[in-house]
Design a protein around this motif. Sequence first.
Motif, PDB file in Angstrom:
ATOM      1  N   ALA A   4       4.192  28.954 -11.614  1.00 23.26           N
ATOM      2  CA  ALA A   4       3.907  29.389 -10.454  1.00 23.26           C
ATOM      3  C   ALA A   4       3.585  30.731 -10.537  1.00 23.26           C
ATOM      4  CB  ALA A   4       5.013  29.355  -9.474  1.00 23.26           C
ATOM      5  N   LEU A   5       2.609  31.484  -9.774  1.00 22.01           N
ATOM      6  CA  LEU A   5       1.987  32.686  -9.770  1.00 22.01           C
ATOM      7  C   LEU A   5       2.769  33.580  -8.757  1.00 22.01           C
ATOM      8  CD1 LEU A   5      -1.873  32.498 -10.451  1.00 22.01           C
ATOM      9  CD2 LEU A   5      -0.068  32.954 -12.107  1.00 22.01           C
ATOM     10  N   HIS A   6       2.894  32.891  -7.650  1.00 18.45           N
ATOM     11  CA  HIS A   6       3.568  33.484  -6.553  1.00 18.45           C
ATOM     12  C   HIS A   6       4.773  32.740  -5.786  1.00 18.45           C
ATOM     13  CE1 HIS A   6       0.511  36.404  -6.371  1.00 18.45           C
ATOM     14  NE2 HIS A   6      -0.533  35.616  -6.510  1.00 18.45           N
ATOM     15  N   VAL A   7       5.641  33.074  -5.652  1.00 13.64           N
ATOM     16  CA  VAL A   7       6.672  32.362  -4.646  1.00 13.64           C
ATOM     17  C   VAL A   7       6.838  32.916  -3.514  1.00 13.64           C
ATOM     18  CG1 VAL A   7       9.068  31.748  -4.513  1.00 13.64           C
ATOM     19  CG2 VAL A   7       7.904  31.952  -6.947  1.00 13.64           C
ATOM     20  N   PHE A   8       6.514  32.348  -2.439  1.00 19.74           N
ATOM     21  CA  PHE A   8       6.351  32.764  -0.746  1.00 19.74           C
ATOM     22  C   PHE A   8       7.364  32.743  -0.219  1.00 19.74           C
ATOM     23  CE2 PHE A   8       2.064  32.214  -2.141  1.00 19.74           C
ATOM     24  CZ  PHE A   8       1.466  33.396  -1.919  1.00 19.74           C
ATOM     25  N   ASP A   9       8.404  31.527  -0.412  1.00 18.81           N
ATOM     26  CA  ASP A   9       9.553  31.197   0.558  1.00 18.81           C
ATOM     27  C   ASP A   9      10.531  30.451  -0.168  1.00 18.81           C
ATOM     28  OD1 ASP A   9      11.365  31.454   2.749  1.00 18.81           O
ATOM     29  OD2 ASP A   9      10.039  30.061   3.889  1.00 18.81           O
ATOM     30  N   VAL A  10      11.780  30.652  -0.206  1.00 22.13           N
ATOM     31  CA  VAL A  10      12.909  29.667  -0.763  1.00 22.13           C
ATOM     32  C   VAL A  10      13.969  29.312   0.332  1.00 22.13           C
ATOM     33  CG1 VAL A  10      14.714  29.471  -2.440  1.00 22.13           C
ATOM     34  CG2 VAL A  10      12.541  30.738  -2.906  1.00 22.13           C
ATOM     35  N   ILE A  11      14.072  27.805   0.425  1.00 27.12           N
ATOM     36  CA  ILE A  11      14.913  27.533   1.439  1.00 27.12           C
ATOM     37  C   ILE A  11      15.950  26.435   1.154  1.00 27.12           C
ATOM     38  CG2 ILE A  11      13.376  25.722   2.323  1.00 27.12           C
ATOM     39  CD1 ILE A  11      13.792  26.591   5.353  1.00 27.12           C
ATOM     40  N   ARG A  12      17.336  26.468   1.518  1.00 27.62           N
ATOM     41  CA  ARG A  12      18.214  25.535   1.047  1.00 27.62           C
ATOM     42  C   ARG A  12      17.915  24.392   2.383  1.00 27.62           C
ATOM     43  NH1 ARG A  12      21.980  24.885  -2.221  1.00 27.62           N
ATOM     44  NH2 ARG A  12      22.104  26.931  -2.757  1.00 27.62           N
ATOM     45  N   PHE A  13      17.737  22.943   1.668  1.00 26.43           N
ATOM     46  CA  PHE A  13      17.784  21.899   2.687  1.00 26.43           C
ATOM     47  C   PHE A  13      18.237  20.542   2.156  1.00 26.43           C
ATOM     48  CE2 PHE A  13      14.942  18.325   4.405  1.00 26.43           C
ATOM     49  CZ  PHE A  13      15.327  18.635   5.678  1.00 26.43           C
ATOM     50  N   ARG A  14      19.081  20.104   2.834  1.00 28.40           N
ATOM     51  CA  ARG A  14      19.906  18.998   2.468  1.00 28.40           C
ATOM     52  C   ARG A  14      20.488  19.168   1.149  1.00 28.40           C
ATOM     53  NH1 ARG A  14      16.089  14.310   4.710  1.00 28.40           N
ATOM     54  NH2 ARG A  14      16.276  14.752   6.767  1.00 28.40           N
ATOM     55  N   GLY A  15      20.932  20.419   0.902  1.00 33.25           N
ATOM     56  CA  GLY A  15      21.824  20.560  -0.635  1.00 33.25           C
ATOM     57  C   GLY A  15      21.023  20.956  -1.686  1.00 33.25           C
ATOM     58  N   LYS A  16      19.604  21.097  -1.473  1.00 32.46           N
ATOM     59  CA  LYS A  16      18.799  21.488  -2.659  1.00 32.46           C
ATOM     60  C   LYS A  16      18.084  22.723  -2.205  1.00 32.46           C
ATOM     61  CE  LYS A  16      18.134  16.940  -5.040  1.00 32.46           C
ATOM     62  NZ  LYS A  16      18.220  17.104  -6.159  1.00 32.46           N
ATOM     63  N   LEU A  17      17.502  23.405  -3.203  1.00 38.97           N
ATOM     64  CA  LEU A  17      16.655  24.550  -2.921  1.00 38.97           C
ATOM     65  C   LEU A  17      15.239  24.199  -2.863  1.00 38.97           C
ATOM     66  CD1 LEU A  17      18.457  27.356  -4.679  1.00 38.97           C
ATOM     67  CD2 LEU A  17      18.141  27.265  -2.282  1.00 38.97           C
ATOM     68  N   ALA A  19      11.133  25.730  -3.087  1.00 36.59           N
ATOM     69  CA  ALA A  19      10.294  27.089  -3.189  1.00 36.59           C
ATOM     70  C   ALA A  19       9.008  26.664  -3.070  1.00 36.59           C
ATOM     71  CB  ALA A  19      10.717  27.661  -4.459  1.00 36.59           C
ATOM     72  N   SER A  20       8.206  27.441  -2.144  1.00 36.76           N
ATOM     73  CA  SER A  20       6.713  27.170  -1.913  1.00 36.76           C
ATOM     74  C   SER A  20       6.147  28.300  -2.776  1.00 36.76           C
ATOM     75  CB  SER A  20       6.564  27.412  -0.463  1.00 36.76           C
ATOM     76  OG  SER A  20       6.766  28.496   0.174  1.00 36.76           O
ATOM     77  N   THR A  21       5.024  27.716  -3.494  1.00 36.32           N
ATOM     78  CA  THR A  21       4.457  28.726  -4.135  1.00 36.32           C
ATOM     79  C   THR A  21       2.848  28.676  -4.061  1.00 36.32           C
ATOM     80  OG1 THR A  21       4.099  27.186  -5.959  1.00 36.32           O
ATOM     81  CG2 THR A  21       6.009  28.246  -5.903  1.00 36.32           C
ATOM     82  N   GLY A  22       2.173  29.579  -4.633  1.00 37.41           N
ATOM     83  CA  GLY A  22       0.837  29.395  -4.546  1.00 37.41           C
ATOM     84  C   GLY A  22       0.353  29.660  -5.906  1.00 37.41           C
ATOM     85  N   ALA A  23      -0.957  29.012  -6.184  1.00 41.22           N
ATOM     86  CA  ALA A  23      -1.661  28.776  -7.311  1.00 41.22           C
ATOM     87  C   ALA A  23      -0.725  28.616  -8.553  1.00 41.22           C
ATOM     88  CB  ALA A  23      -2.345  30.105  -7.377  1.00 41.22           C
ATOM     89  N   TYR A  52       5.964  18.362  -4.228  1.00 38.97           N
ATOM     90  CA  TYR A  52       4.561  18.057  -3.563  1.00 38.97           C
ATOM     91  C   TYR A  52       3.411  19.338  -4.131  1.00 38.97           C
ATOM     92  CZ  TYR A  52       1.279  18.134   0.474  1.00 38.97           C
ATOM     93  OH  TYR A  52      -0.085  17.993   1.319  1.00 38.97           O
ATOM     94  N   THR A  53       2.392  18.572  -4.061  1.00 31.72           N
ATOM     95  CA  THR A  53       1.109  19.501  -4.647  1.00 31.72           C
ATOM     96  C   THR A  53      -0.143  19.236  -3.823  1.00 31.72           C
ATOM     97  OG1 THR A  53       1.969  19.464  -6.895  1.00 31.72           O
ATOM     98  CG2 THR A  53      -0.306  20.057  -6.589  1.00 31.72           C
ATOM     99  N   TYR A  54      -0.679  20.639  -3.264  1.00 31.96           N
ATOM    100  CA  TYR A  54      -1.844  20.358  -2.299  1.00 31.96           C
ATOM    101  C   TYR A  54      -2.926  21.116  -3.167  1.00 31.96           C
ATOM    102  CZ  TYR A  54      -4.857  21.071   1.420  1.00 31.96           C
ATOM    103  OH  TYR A  54      -6.094  20.943   2.375  1.00 31.96           O
ATOM    104  N   ASP A  55      -3.929  20.403  -3.453  1.00 29.11           N
ATOM    105  CA  ASP A  55      -5.359  20.986  -4.139  1.00 29.11           C
ATOM    106  C   ASP A  55      -6.123  21.690  -3.124  1.00 29.11           C
ATOM    107  OD1 ASP A  55      -4.802  19.939  -6.703  1.00 29.11           O
ATOM    108  OD2 ASP A  55      -5.541  18.051  -6.129  1.00 29.11           O
ATOM    109  N   GLY A  56      -6.081  21.541  -1.965  1.00 28.26           N
ATOM    110  CA  GLY A  56      -6.840  22.246  -1.157  1.00 28.26           C
ATOM    111  C   GLY A  56      -8.291  21.542  -0.989  1.00 28.26           C
ATOM    112  N   ALA A  57      -9.217  22.076   0.059  1.00 26.59           N
ATOM    113  CA  ALA A  57     -10.278  21.627   0.311  1.00 26.59           C
ATOM    114  C   ALA A  57     -11.304  21.864  -0.921  1.00 26.59           C
ATOM    115  CB  ALA A  57     -10.805  22.235   1.622  1.00 26.59           C
ATOM    116  N   LYS A  58     -12.395  21.152  -0.804  1.00 28.70           N
ATOM    117  CA  LYS A  58     -13.504  21.252  -1.724  1.00 28.70           C
ATOM    118  C   LYS A  58     -13.836  22.693  -1.655  1.00 28.70           C
ATOM    119  CE  LYS A  58     -17.689  19.387  -3.334  1.00 28.70           C
ATOM    120  NZ  LYS A  58     -18.770  18.187  -2.917  1.00 28.70           N
ATOM    121  N   LEU A  65       0.906  27.532  -0.600  1.00 25.86           N
ATOM    122  CA  LEU A  65       1.811  26.875   0.317  1.00 25.86           C
ATOM    123  C   LEU A  65       2.826  27.920   0.579  1.00 25.86           C
ATOM    124  CD1 LEU A  65       2.771  23.457  -1.318  1.00 25.86           C
ATOM    125  CD2 LEU A  65       0.959  23.902   0.313  1.00 25.86           C
ATOM    126  N   SER A  66       2.920  28.326   1.840  1.00 28.30           N
ATOM    127  CA  SER A  66       3.548  29.722   2.323  1.00 28.30           C
ATOM    128  C   SER A  66       4.919  29.344   2.968  1.00 28.30           C
ATOM    129  CB  SER A  66       2.872  30.519   3.146  1.00 28.30           C
ATOM    130  OG  SER A  66       2.414  29.674   4.340  1.00 28.30           O
TER     131      SER A  66
END
Length: 75
Positions: A4-17, A19-23, A52-58, A65-66
């Motif tokens: 991960a090059l950038h970590v934008f957000d970290v959240i605890r949800f249902r007992g797990k952490l 992290a949304s990252t970019g690139a 989850y991974t999102y490749d983005g548009a063509k 992911l922010s």
Amino acid sequence: MPGALHVFDVIRFRGKLYASTGAMVPPKATASRAPGTLFVSGDKPDRWDVAYTYDGAKGEAAVRLSYMTRFRDRL
């Protein structure tokens, strides 16, 4: 978070952490695109798994992911 090059957000949800990252850098930098990736904490403290991974548009070379929120018991 591996690759991960950038970590934008970290959240605890249902007992797990989560992290949304970019690139996320592809293994051995062999791909021409860098997807945004959502990581989830693993069984061990130093382990992060891809949720989850999102490749983005063509034509998008890098994706981010922010910010995250909980709403009606969903992330």
